[in-house]
Design a protein around this motif. Sequence first.
Motif, PDB file in Angstrom:
ATOM      1  N   PHE A   8      30.149 -88.880 -67.162  1.00 57.78           N
ATOM      2  CA  PHE A   8      29.250 -89.639 -66.311  1.00 57.78           C
ATOM      3  C   PHE A   8      27.928 -88.887 -66.211  1.00 57.78           C
ATOM      4  CE2 PHE A   8      33.445 -90.757 -64.515  1.00 57.78           C
ATOM      5  CZ  PHE A   8      33.432 -92.105 -64.825  1.00 57.78           C
ATOM      6  N   SER A   9      26.851 -89.641 -66.037  1.00 53.52           N
ATOM      7  CA  SER A   9      25.542 -89.021 -65.913  1.00 53.52           C
ATOM      8  C   SER A   9      25.412 -88.322 -64.561  1.00 53.52           C
ATOM      9  CB  SER A   9      24.434 -90.068 -66.062  1.00 53.52           C
ATOM     10  OG  SER A   9      24.469 -90.942 -64.956  1.00 53.52           O
ATOM     11  N   LYS A  10      24.447 -87.441 -64.452  1.00 53.79           N
ATOM     12  CA  LYS A  10      24.207 -86.720 -63.198  1.00 53.79           C
ATOM     13  C   LYS A  10      23.793 -87.675 -62.089  1.00 53.79           C
ATOM     14  CE  LYS A  10      22.729 -82.467 -65.469  1.00 53.79           C
ATOM     15  NZ  LYS A  10      21.599 -81.574 -65.695  1.00 53.79           N
ATOM     16  N   SER A  11      23.010 -88.677 -62.418  1.00 53.52           N
ATOM     17  CA  SER A  11      22.563 -89.619 -61.390  1.00 53.52           C
ATOM     18  C   SER A  11      23.725 -90.470 -60.879  1.00 53.52           C
ATOM     19  CB  SER A  11      21.443 -90.510 -61.917  1.00 53.52           C
ATOM     20  OG  SER A  11      21.904 -91.314 -62.980  1.00 53.52           O
ATOM     21  N   ARG A  12      24.636 -90.830 -61.749  1.00 55.46           N
ATOM     22  CA  ARG A  12      25.792 -91.623 -61.324  1.00 55.46           C
ATOM     23  C   ARG A  12      26.682 -90.799 -60.388  1.00 55.46           C
ATOM     24  NH1 ARG A  12      28.463 -96.158 -63.803  1.00 55.46           N
ATOM     25  NH2 ARG A  12      30.612 -96.294 -63.046  1.00 55.46           N
ATOM     26  N   LYS A  15      24.924 -90.486 -56.982  1.00 57.76           N
ATOM     27  CA  LYS A  15      25.013 -91.720 -56.187  1.00 57.76           C
ATOM     28  C   LYS A  15      26.346 -91.799 -55.450  1.00 57.76           C
ATOM     29  CE  LYS A  15      22.034 -94.498 -59.141  1.00 57.76           C
ATOM     30  NZ  LYS A  15      22.003 -95.600 -60.110  1.00 57.76           N
ATOM     31  N   ARG A  16      27.406 -91.384 -56.092  1.00 57.34           N
ATOM     32  CA  ARG A  16      28.722 -91.400 -55.455  1.00 57.34           C
ATOM     33  C   ARG A  16      28.798 -90.373 -54.335  1.00 57.34           C
ATOM     34  NH1 ARG A  16      31.589 -89.939 -59.549  1.00 57.34           N
ATOM     35  NH2 ARG A  16      31.946 -87.803 -58.887  1.00 57.34           N
ATOM     36  N   ARG A  17      28.190 -89.226 -54.529  1.00 61.12           N
ATOM     37  CA  ARG A  17      28.285 -88.138 -53.560  1.00 61.12           C
ATOM     38  C   ARG A  17      27.331 -88.273 -52.381  1.00 61.12           C
ATOM     39  NH1 ARG A  17      28.847 -83.249 -57.948  1.00 61.12           N
ATOM     40  NH2 ARG A  17      31.016 -83.692 -58.510  1.00 61.12           N
ATOM     41  N   THR A  18      26.460 -89.264 -52.378  1.00 56.67           N
ATOM     42  CA  THR A  18      25.543 -89.419 -51.255  1.00 56.67           C
ATOM     43  C   THR A  18      26.283 -89.752 -49.966  1.00 56.67           C
ATOM     44  OG1 THR A  18      25.204 -91.752 -51.738  1.00 56.67           O
ATOM     45  CG2 THR A  18      23.616 -90.200 -52.665  1.00 56.67           C
ATOM     46  N   HIS A  19      27.480 -90.278 -50.069  1.00 57.68           N
ATOM     47  CA  HIS A  19      28.244 -90.660 -48.888  1.00 57.68           C
ATOM     48  C   HIS A  19      28.992 -89.483 -48.276  1.00 57.68           C
ATOM     49  CE1 HIS A  19      27.226 -94.741 -49.866  1.00 57.68           C
ATOM     50  NE2 HIS A  19      27.684 -94.550 -51.091  1.00 57.68           N
TER      51      HIS A  19
END
Length: 63
Positions: A8-12, A15-19
């Motif tokens: 998976f890309s770093k941005s993907r 995005k998951r870890r923002t929560h």
Amino acid sequence: MPHPKRKFSKSRTAKRRTHYKAEAPTLTTCQTTGAIHLPHRAYTVDGNVYYNGKVLIEKAAVA
């Protein structure tokens, strides 16, 4: 055959870890003692252990 460098890309992943974030705990104030404590937990005031505004364990008298 060629393989991707990452699954998976770093941005993907970001995005998951923002929560995943720290939140301040919910605190309540005892109406009997005025102490601030976590809800549904026993707490101490002047050596006495309270729960739900009632004394569970009294401080032993020092002679």
